[in-house]
Design an enzyme around this catalytic site. Structure first.
Site, mmCIF file in Angstrom:
data_model
loop_
_atom_site.group_PDB
_atom_site.id
_atom_site.type_symbol
_atom_site.label_atom_id
_atom_site.label_comp_id
_atom_site.label_asym_id
_atom_site.label_seq_id
_atom_site.Cartn_x
_atom_site.Cartn_y
_atom_site.Cartn_z
ATOM 1 N N CYS A 1 -3.004 5.515 5.620
ATOM 2 C CA CYS A 1 -4.616 5.313 5.578
ATOM 3 C C CYS A 1 -4.967 5.797 7.054
ATOM 4 O O CYS A 1 -4.051 5.731 8.038
ATOM 5 C CB CYS A 1 -4.937 3.982 5.113
ATOM 6 S SG CYS A 1 -4.645 3.025 6.233
ATOM 7 N N CYS B 1 0.982 -1.044 -0.083
ATOM 8 C CA CYS B 1 -0.072 0.032 0.111
ATOM 9 C C CYS B 1 0.960 1.309 -0.234
ATOM 10 O O CYS B 1 0.440 2.296 -0.196
ATOM 11 C CB CYS B 1 -0.886 0.124 1.174
ATOM 12 S SG CYS B 1 -0.007 0.161 2.694
ATOM 13 N N ASP C 1 2.176 2.757 2.449
ATOM 14 C CA ASP C 1 2.186 3.541 3.856
ATOM 15 C C ASP C 1 3.469 3.525 4.725
ATOM 16 O O ASP C 1 3.970 2.262 4.689
ATOM 17 C CB ASP C 1 0.966 2.886 4.525
ATOM 18 C CG ASP C 1 -0.551 3.459 3.781
ATOM 19 O OD1 ASP C 1 -0.395 3.941 2.804
ATOM 20 O OD2 ASP C 1 -1.545 3.088 4.565
ATOM 21 N N CYS D 1 -2.552 -2.496 8.834
ATOM 22 C CA CYS D 1 -2.308 -1.324 9.281
ATOM 23 C C CYS D 1 -1.787 -1.338 10.627
ATOM 24 O O CYS D 1 -0.784 -0.473 11.158
ATOM 25 C CB CYS D 1 -3.265 -0.381 9.067
ATOM 26 S SG CYS D 1 -4.405 -0.696 7.580
HETATM 27 FE FE1 FES Z 1 -1.790 0.093 4.229
HETATM 28 FE FE2 FES Z 1 -3.398 1.181 5.990
HETATM 29 S S1 FES Z 1 -3.671 0.696 3.764
HETATM 30 S S2 FES Z 1 -1.325 0.706 6.590
#
Ligand code: FES
Length: 125
Positions: A60, A35, A37, A104
């Site tokens: 996110c 993702c 992040d 996450c």
């Molecule tokens: Fe990857 Fe939340 S979508 S940390």
């Protein structure tokens, strides 16, 4: 049922302990390549107790809520306890996360553990 719990929404809208710590004793970073992040945790430690903690999360809403909750869970705690923090505990404290958002909370566990490791690495170098 709502996709996100009240607690997730609260920590997403009003994240606790956002920011950085100048001269932190330990800094840890964790990222998820799928993702994209990234989460960073800063620790101030005295006598093996977390006296201050801040986070920066480029990610996110669930990642922001997870890091905010994780900082509250480790503030004032001895490192031995901090190292026992799991993503399940963070998820539980948030009253759950959707299955596709569980990773996450893993970032929060990893970033906290990386920050403690950084503290010990600095101490022992
Ligand atoms: Fe990857 Fe939340 S979508 S940390």
């Amino acid at each position: 049922m709502a996709l996100y719990s009240e607690k997730v929404m609260d920590h997403f809208r009003n994240p606790r302990n956002v920011g950085t710590i100048e001269n932190a004793d330990g800094v840890g970073e964790a990222g998820n390549s799928r993702c994209g992040d990234i989460m960073k945790i800063y620790l101030k430690i005295e006598n093996d107790i977390v006296t201050d903690v801040k986070f920066e999360t480029f990610g996110c809403g669930s990642a922001i809520a997870s890091s905010s909750m994780a900082t509250e869970m480790i503030m004032g705690k001895p490192l031995a306890e901090v190292l026992k923090l799991t993503n399940q505990a963070v998820t539980q404290a948030l009253d759950g996360l959707p299955t596709n958002k569980l990773h996450c909370s893993v970032l929060a566990e990893e970033a906290v553990k990386a920050a403690v490791k950084d503290y010990f690495d600095r101490k022992n170098s």
